[in-house]
Design a protein around this motif. Structure first.
Motif, PDB file in Angstrom:
ATOM      1  N   LEU A   1       0.861  -1.173   0.000  1.00 20.35           N
ATOM      2  CA  LEU A   1       0.000   0.000   0.000  1.00 20.35           C
ATOM      3  C   LEU A   1       0.907   1.235   0.000  1.00 20.35           C
ATOM      4  O   LEU A   1       1.916   1.279   0.698  1.00 20.35           O
ATOM      5  CB  LEU A   1      -0.888  -0.008   1.251  1.00 20.35           C
ATOM      6  N   CYS A   2       0.526   2.217  -0.801  1.00 18.78           N
ATOM      7  CA  CYS A   2       1.372   3.400  -0.995  1.00 18.78           C
ATOM      8  C   CYS A   2       1.831   3.960   0.360  1.00 18.78           C
ATOM      9  O   CYS A   2       1.017   4.236   1.238  1.00 18.78           O
ATOM     10  CB  CYS A   2       0.614   4.459  -1.777  1.00 18.78           C
ATOM     11  N   VAL A   3       3.145   4.124   0.493  1.00 19.62           N
ATOM     12  CA  VAL A   3       3.681   4.609   1.767  1.00 19.62           C
ATOM     13  C   VAL A   3       3.476   6.116   1.923  1.00 19.62           C
ATOM     14  O   VAL A   3       3.657   6.659   3.012  1.00 19.62           O
ATOM     15  CB  VAL A   3       5.183   4.289   1.922  1.00 19.62           C
ATOM     16  N   ILE A   4       3.117   6.766   0.830  1.00 22.74           N
ATOM     17  CA  ILE A   4       2.890   8.210   0.906  1.00 22.74           C
ATOM     18  C   ILE A   4       1.441   8.500   1.300  1.00 22.74           C
ATOM     19  O   ILE A   4       1.178   9.289   2.198  1.00 22.74           O
ATOM     20  CB  ILE A   4       3.203   8.886  -0.456  1.00 22.74           C
ATOM     21  N   CYS A   5       0.506   7.847   0.609  1.00 20.75           N
ATOM     22  CA  CYS A   5      -0.902   8.217   0.799  1.00 20.75           C
ATOM     23  C   CYS A   5      -1.703   7.132   1.503  1.00 20.75           C
ATOM     24  O   CYS A   5      -2.906   7.302   1.714  1.00 20.75           O
ATOM     25  CB  CYS A   5      -1.538   8.544  -0.547  1.00 20.75           C
ATOM     26  N   ASP A   6      -1.088   6.004   1.835  1.00 19.74           N
ATOM     27  CA  ASP A   6      -1.799   4.906   2.481  1.00 19.74           C
ATOM     28  C   ASP A   6      -3.039   4.478   1.703  1.00 19.74           C
ATOM     29  O   ASP A   6      -4.086   4.184   2.289  1.00 19.74           O
ATOM     30  CB  ASP A   6      -2.198   5.288   3.915  1.00 19.74           C
TER      31      ASP A   6
ATOM     32  N   GLU B   1      -4.795   6.239  -0.488  1.00 22.03           N
ATOM     33  CA  GLU B   1      -5.759   7.282  -0.866  1.00 22.03           C
ATOM     34  C   GLU B   1      -5.583   7.726  -2.317  1.00 22.03           C
ATOM     35  O   GLU B   1      -6.361   8.532  -2.805  1.00 22.03           O
ATOM     36  CB  GLU B   1      -5.621   8.496   0.059  1.00 22.03           C
ATOM     37  N   LYS B   2      -4.545   7.221  -2.988  1.00 22.95           N
ATOM     38  CA  LYS B   2      -4.243   7.523  -4.396  1.00 22.95           C
ATOM     39  C   LYS B   2      -3.616   8.911  -4.546  1.00 22.95           C
ATOM     40  O   LYS B   2      -4.298   9.924  -4.364  1.00 22.95           O
ATOM     41  CB  LYS B   2      -5.485   7.393  -5.284  1.00 22.95           C
ATOM     42  N   CYS B   3      -2.347   8.896  -4.858  1.00 28.54           N
ATOM     43  CA  CYS B   3      -1.599  10.148  -4.972  1.00 28.54           C
ATOM     44  C   CYS B   3      -0.664  10.035  -6.175  1.00 28.54           C
ATOM     45  O   CYS B   3      -0.548   8.973  -6.775  1.00 28.54           O
ATOM     46  CB  CYS B   3      -0.808  10.395  -3.676  1.00 28.54           C
ATOM     47  N   PRO B   4      -0.009  11.125  -6.547  1.00 26.62           N
ATOM     48  CA  PRO B   4       0.889  11.044  -7.707  1.00 26.62           C
ATOM     49  C   PRO B   4       2.015  10.020  -7.517  1.00 26.62           C
ATOM     50  O   PRO B   4       2.443   9.378  -8.472  1.00 26.62           O
ATOM     51  CB  PRO B   4       1.459  12.460  -7.820  1.00 26.62           C
ATOM     52  N   ALA B   5       2.477   9.861  -6.282  1.00 27.85           N
ATOM     53  CA  ALA B   5       3.606   8.952  -6.053  1.00 27.85           C
ATOM     54  C   ALA B   5       3.257   7.516  -6.432  1.00 27.85           C
ATOM     55  O   ALA B   5       4.127   6.741  -6.787  1.00 27.85           O
ATOM     56  CB  ALA B   5       4.051   9.021  -4.597  1.00 27.85           C
ATOM     57  N   CYS B   6       1.976   7.153  -6.335  1.00 23.04           N
ATOM     58  CA  CYS B   6       1.570   5.785  -6.663  1.00 23.04           C
ATOM     59  C   CYS B   6       0.792   5.759  -7.972  1.00 23.04           C
ATOM     60  O   CYS B   6       0.029   4.817  -8.215  1.00 23.04           O
ATOM     61  CB  CYS B   6       0.782   5.169  -5.516  1.00 23.04           C
ATOM     62  N   SER B   7       0.976   6.772  -8.811  1.00 23.77           N
ATOM     63  CA  SER B   7       0.238   6.883 -10.070  1.00 23.77           C
ATOM     64  C   SER B   7      -1.265   6.758  -9.833  1.00 23.77           C
ATOM     65  O   SER B   7      -1.984   6.176 -10.637  1.00 23.77           O
ATOM     66  CB  SER B   7       0.693   5.841 -11.091  1.00 23.77           C
TER      67      SER B   7
HETATM   68 ZN   LIG Z   1      -0.018   7.155  -3.070  1.00 22.94          ZN
END
Ligand SMILES: [Zn+2]
Lengths: 346, 833
Positions: free
Chosen positions: A268-273, A275-281
């Protein structure tokens, strides 16, 4: 001189000496007082010189009184010395005081490179599960780097690895650590639990997310019953070790010619957990490695019977793991070796 | 692959949101990289109707129009430069404030004295069609006032189709995946060819496949009497959304079929195909002859090689099979008759040709993944149908076909129990069969073919009766499913990998094996503790690097590692000259690090790297591990209570001594190195511990500081070492010393020797003659000056004597000292009295 006079003189000396001791301004005065009263040529000796004139039966009485006086004066001197010495020590310590808030004297600080350290940490996690480290050469042959990994010449999957070829026919710079799988299988019989860290090379223009030299860690486990469930269990342990005990993970289908089935392993994206952010496309997930069950062709090229044995392999980019752990956004930092960057690491 | 959802919906019903669909496809193995809103950059563009179109009073090329948005409001006056407009047409209107693709902003503007309240848009301005000249005329039933995006907007999925799934490089192929993910049926495209009544294809066209190994099927069709022009707008819109530039109705038809079915098609101008002896236009499929030339569609003259497959005619070359057509046979405005080529070529040949010519195309990337034979027929028919629909003309009856019989489904046997063993699952065989059916794989309960475990190096299979094997009937388009493990993957991905449990292995552990990294870890920790920072530099360096950093005498390898040296190893396709050769020494890379950091203003640089040198003897490559370090600036940084102390040779040697101690190698012996051009001739040493450590350590030669542009006036210390165990070592346990209960006795000796006598030789002499009782020798002072002669120095040594079992007597020690003193003349020394 009679006994009474002598006794009075002694008592007077005691009173004077005790008084003087108490009033002495420093230990030097006490020393002088001690010499003057108790010394060989001191007052006490002088008084006792008169003892010869007394009757023989009185002499012990005077001796007893003189001893009392000596003891009393010594006690007074001791007491005065203790008081004065403490004050003097305190005064000396006061003059020795430092500004304790200044920084320490600097000792040169070294740092370990985050990529090599991350590779070491990865190896430590898998060591706990019995994985031992092997290494292969960086100059590889086409056969081991590709063909024995089920990637024949002119196979379209070769597009996945842009290769740097060497000026020796058939040799290249390994594009991944996967040829190590073949080398380990030639060296060991199952059960195999191998970890292969090392430098890899690709024909890849360098930018924030691409490098032409980079580091990978390959894992290989082969035994009679080694299954994808084992792979999942170990990778979950790995993700939890590196990214926190509750970091959700998932498998999704992937493609590598040397594994079948193949999966991508996401956290799971370590930046947004999620929530969907640019770091995880904007997917909520980040892929940290590729894996799968070792392709039967690869086992055979490794000299292992795929009917009896099966296993899994995984491969990850060390920079990818380091980026996520240290929040580094630009791969180039790792090989630019700017000490302002490297100095921040342990 | 770019997939417009509207196109996908032709073949499968989709009830999910685009995000949900993207996630489902990703979890099925068709990773969606991006979800793009097609039309998101048409802000404030709405549909309007032209009420009036009049000439601009002051500009012949402009028209004054009035436009209604159907909202009952005042008509908008808009100035327009196009000539294809007329009252009653519905057109896209960019209102003031609109933003068009390319971030083009539309404002109310005055044009030649008339105010224009917005702009009428061409297809090109909206990136909807390729037409830049005329205003995009919308269908007459387009609803007025509605945002254009509502009508023509789309969602485009960017799907990363893996190289083994060439079948999914098509809208239809991805529709099959969507169908599997959502359990909906797939609608097949309606391929219906209305053939004309003229001469049959066979009478007009002949094909001569001279290299059938490279062209396994060739299907040809002929359409006569076409009118070449732009494709209908909706076709152009669809192609553009899918990333394909519209060209003309005929070419677009072939591209459309490539995207729709995954079948690359080539169309040529029939007039450009020369006739054979029988008078029919004749297509020849053959390998090129050496040096043959072709001008490809991109108007580049290509020199061909004999292994390239060509589409030719009896006279010359028409195109590169499967890669790119030729310029001479290109369909143009003048074309009336069209030849449609729908063939299956050898994937390897296509891939090699495209790579050799750096001509990777949409077509070649599909051919090289392998093509289903059936598609050759379907593609030819579909293209003919679309050419006729969009360009008119008449389809000649029948098709030319070199291999009309199409192979059926392949049979792949698998054992459900083995699938479970591989996946760590316990799926029943019925469940496995049901999962396979979702991707069109039917099954038969009993296997009649062997279970194929592996195809290379040679086929490995087991008898079909084993373990209740089942036969999978693999659809013709799934060329990737050939062995049992492939079936396992289908089952797993269709079911979803969440079904695989997560367990910690409980199988047997391998035997203990020491880590090859142990010594490297100890070295790293030691050096970091000594104030050095670890760096990682590239192994590929510039030729200048390799030429500059040469040692006349290499640091010898230890511990059986390959010796350094040999010829340099080069990359034949380097990214740049700066990274074209594999380095042989670490020193150069470390100096680059020093230089970079000095330029950044970092004054104190102490760095090390553990890396490899590379070389070869003939065709045999070798790699050897080395440790390198470089020091410049302050060894002890300046502080408020202490001045800085700069690194010097003694620091560098101290680091060597420290490493040797930490690794348990003993004490290095130093000797002067005066002949290495890279190094200061008077400040460089070789260090050796026989078989365990080799090193060169010294000050960089001032010339090198200069030529390498380090821009420092400071001394630069560098070292390169071979160390026992660096390659794959483990450290032997140390032997504990006997710490005597009896006190040691120390004697200090002041020894005068000539200046040129190395301290190491004096020390060696002390050790050699000190006798069995000598425990240790330490140099603790060096003195030069009065009363010594100018070419003399005084070395002060402290000798420690001791025995484990007794206190030494004065005569014993005196005897040992006397033995040492007696040997001093051998090094030109004497006791200072
Ligand atoms: Zn993310």
């Amino acid at each position: 001189m009679d006994l009474a006079q002598l006794t009075r003189n002694l008592e007077a000396l005691r009173a004077r000496a005790v008084g003087a001791a108490a009033a002495a301004p420093d230990t030097a005065a006490l020393d002088a007082l001690e010499v003057g009263v108790l010394g060989k040529k001191g007052d006490l000796t002088a008084i006792l010189r008169g003892i010869g004139a007394l009757p023989a039966e009185d002499r012990p009485k005077v001796g007893a009184i003189a001893n009392e006086v000596r003891t009393a004066v010594e006690a007074a001197l001791h007491e005065a010395r203790s008081g004065l010495g403490g004050a003097e020590l305190a005064a000396r310590l006061a003059t020795e005081a430092l500004d304790v808030t200044t920084p320490g004297r600097p000792i040169r600080r070294g740092s370990l490179h985050p990529i090599i350290e991350t590779a070491r940490e990865i190896a430590e996690v898998f060591a706990q599960f019995g994985f031992v480290v092997y290494e292969g050469p960086e100059i590889e042959d086409d056969r081991t780097n590709f063909q024995m990994l089920n990637i024949p010449p002119d196979h379209p999957a070769r597009d996945l690895w842009d290769t740097l070829y060497l000026d020796v026919e058939g040799l290249l710079l390994r594009t991944h650590t996967s040829p190590g799988q073949i080398r380990v299988m030639h060296e060991e019989r199952p059960p195999i639990r191998a970890l292969l860290p090392g430098r890899c090379f690709r024909y890849e223009a360098v930018d924030a997310s691409h490098a032409s030299e980079f580091f990978q860690v390959e894992g290989l486990m082969v035994d009679e019953g080694t299954s994808m469930a084992d792979l999942k269990g170990l990778l979950d342990q790995f993700a939890h070790a590196m990214f926190g005990a509750h970091r959700p993970t998932r498998f999704r289908p992937g493609y590598y010619p040397f594994t079948e089935p193949s999966v991508a392993f996401d956290i799971l994206c370590v930046i947004c957990d999620g929530e969907k952010c640019p770091a995880c496309s904007r997917t909520g997930w980040m892929t940290i490695l590729g894996a799968g069950m070792v392709h039967p062709v690869v086992l055979r090229y490794g000299g292992i019977d795929p009917e009896r044995y099966q296993g899994f392999a995984f491969g990850m980019g060390v920079e990818r793991i380091a980026n996520l752990r240290h929040q580094v956004a630009d791969l180039r930092l790792y090989m630019e070796d700017d000490l302002r960057f490297l100095g921040a690491f342990r | 692959m770019r997939v417009p959802l509207s196109w996908l919906r032709e073949f499968v019903d989709i009830e999910l949101t685009s995000e949900e669909l993207a996630e489902r496809l990703t979890l099925l193995g068709m990773e969606v990289k991006h979800v793009e809103r097609w039309g998101a950059d048409w802000e404030q563009v709405v549909i309007g109707e032209l009420l009036t179109v009049e000439r601009h009073p002051r500009a012949d090329r402009l028209s004054l129009t009035t436009v209604t948005l159907g909202d009952g409001g005042e008509p908008l006056s808009i100035v327009c430069g196009a000539t294809n407009i007329a009252p009653g047409q519905r057109i896209p209107v960019a209102l003031p404030g609109a933003v068009l693709p390319g971030n083009r902003r539309i404002e109310r503007a005055e044009k030649m004295g008339v105010v224009s309240n917005g702009m009428l848009c061409s297809g090109e301005e909206l990136r909807l069609t390729a037409d830049a000249d005329g205003i995009l005329i919308l269908p007459a039933d387009s609803p007025l006032g509605v945002p254009l995006a509502d009508l023509f907007g789309d969602v485009v999925l960017d799907v990363d189709v893996k190289p083994n799934r060439g079948d999914a490089l098509s809208i239809l192929g991805l529709a099959r995946e969507v169908a599997a993910a959502t359990r909906r049926p797939v609608r097949q495209p309606e391929i219906a060819v209305e053939e004309g009544s003229g001469p049959p294809t066979e009478a007009r066209l002949a094909v001569d496949v001279r290299d059938p190994d490279l062209c396994t099927r060739f299907v040809g069709r002929w359409v006569s009497g076409v009118t070449v022009g732009p494709s209908p707008d909706h076709v152009q819109m669809r192609l553009l959304a899918a990333g394909q530039r519209p060209v003309s109705n005929v070419v677009d038809a072939s591209n459309y079929v490539m995207l729709e079915l995954g079948k690359p098609i080539h169309t040529f101008d029939a007039a450009a195909v020369h006739a054979g002896a029988d008078g029919r236009a004749t297509v020849v499929v053959r390998r090129a002859t050496d040096g043959e030339r072709l001008e490809t569609l991109d108007h580049v003259e290509r020199v061909l090689a004999p292994d390239m497959l060509l589409i030719a005619d009896p006279v010359g070359v028409l195109g590169l099979a499967g890669v790119m057509g030729g310029a001479t046979s290109e369909v143009s405005q003048a074309t009336t008759d069209v030849v449609i080529e729908s063939a299956v070529f050898d994937p390897v040949s296509i891939r090699r040709t495209a790579q050799r010519l750096s001509l990777r195309s949409e077509a070649s990337s599909r051919f090289e993944k392998g093509q289903e034979a059936r598609l050759a027929r379907l593609g030819a028919d579909r293209t003919a149908q679309l050419v006729r629909a969009w360009a008119g003309g008449e389809i000649a009856p029948g098709r030319l076909d070199t291999a009309p019989s199409e192979p059926g489904r392949s049979r792949v046997a698998f054992r459900p129990a083995r699938i479970n063993r591989l996946l760590g699952t316990s799926l029943g065989s019925d469940e496995q069969r049901e999962l396979l059916s979702r991707v069109g794989i039917e099954t038969e309960a009993a296997a009649d073919v062997p279970v194929v475990v592996a195809l290379q190096p040679e086929v490995l299979s087991v008898a079909p009766e084993a373990d209740g094997a089942i036969t999978a009937l693999v659809p013709t388009w799934r060329r990737d499913i050939a062995i049992e493990a492939d079936v396992a993957e289908e089952i797993a991905r269709v079911r979803g990998y969440e079904l695989v449990p997560s367990v910690t292995p409980d199988t047997e552990m391998p035997d203990y094996r020491p880590s090859p990294l142990g010594v490297r870890e100890l070295v790293r920790d030691t050096l970091a503790g000594a104030g050095l920072t670890e760096v990682v530099t590239t192994a590929l360096v510039s030729p200048r690097h390799v030429e500059t950093f040469v040692l006349r005498r290499e640091v010898p390898s230890v511990g059986g590692e390959p010796e350094p040296g040999g010829d340099p190893v080069g990359v034949t396709n380097p990214l740049s000259r700066d990274h074209s050769l594999l380095r042989r020494h670490l020193v150069g890379s470390l100096l680059d690090v020093v230089g970079t950091n000095l330029r950044h203003g970092t004054e104190d640089v102490a760095v090390f790297e553990i890396g490899k040198g590379y070389g070869r003897t003939g065709d045999v490559p070798r790699e050897w591990w080395r440790l390198g370090f470089a020091l410049v600036g302050a060894a002890e940084p300046r502080a408020w209570n202490r001045p800085a102390r700069r690194y010097d040779l003694d620091d560098a040697k101290g680091i060597l001594d420290l490493l040797a101690h930490r690794l348990g190698l003993g004490r290095p012996v130093y000797e002067a190195e005066t002949a290495e051009p890279l190094f200061h001739p008077g400040r460089t040493a070789r260090a050796t511990i026989t078989g365990r450590l080799g090193a060169i350590v010294g000050e960089l030669h001032p010339d090198v500081v200069e030529t390498w542009d380090l821009r420092t006036s400071q001394r630069v210390l560098v070292a390169e070492l071979s160390l026992e165990g660096l390659a794959a070592g483990r450290l032997a346990p140390e032997h504990a010393p006997v710490v005597g209960r009896f006190p040691a006795v120390e004697r200090d000796l002041a020894i005068v020797v000539p200046e040129r006598t190395p301290a190491a030789s004096v020390e060696a002499l002390l050790v050699a003659h000190g006798g069995a009782l000598l425990r240790d020798v330490r140099l603790f002072d060096i003195y030069r000056g009065v009363p010594l002669a100018t070419d003399e120095k005084n070395l002060a040594y402290r000798l420690r004597f001791g025995a484990p079992d007794r206190t030494l007597t004065e005569p014993e020690i005196d005897a040992a000292v006397a033995a040492v003193l007696g040997a001093l003349p051998a090094v030109g020394g004497r006791l200072r009295t």
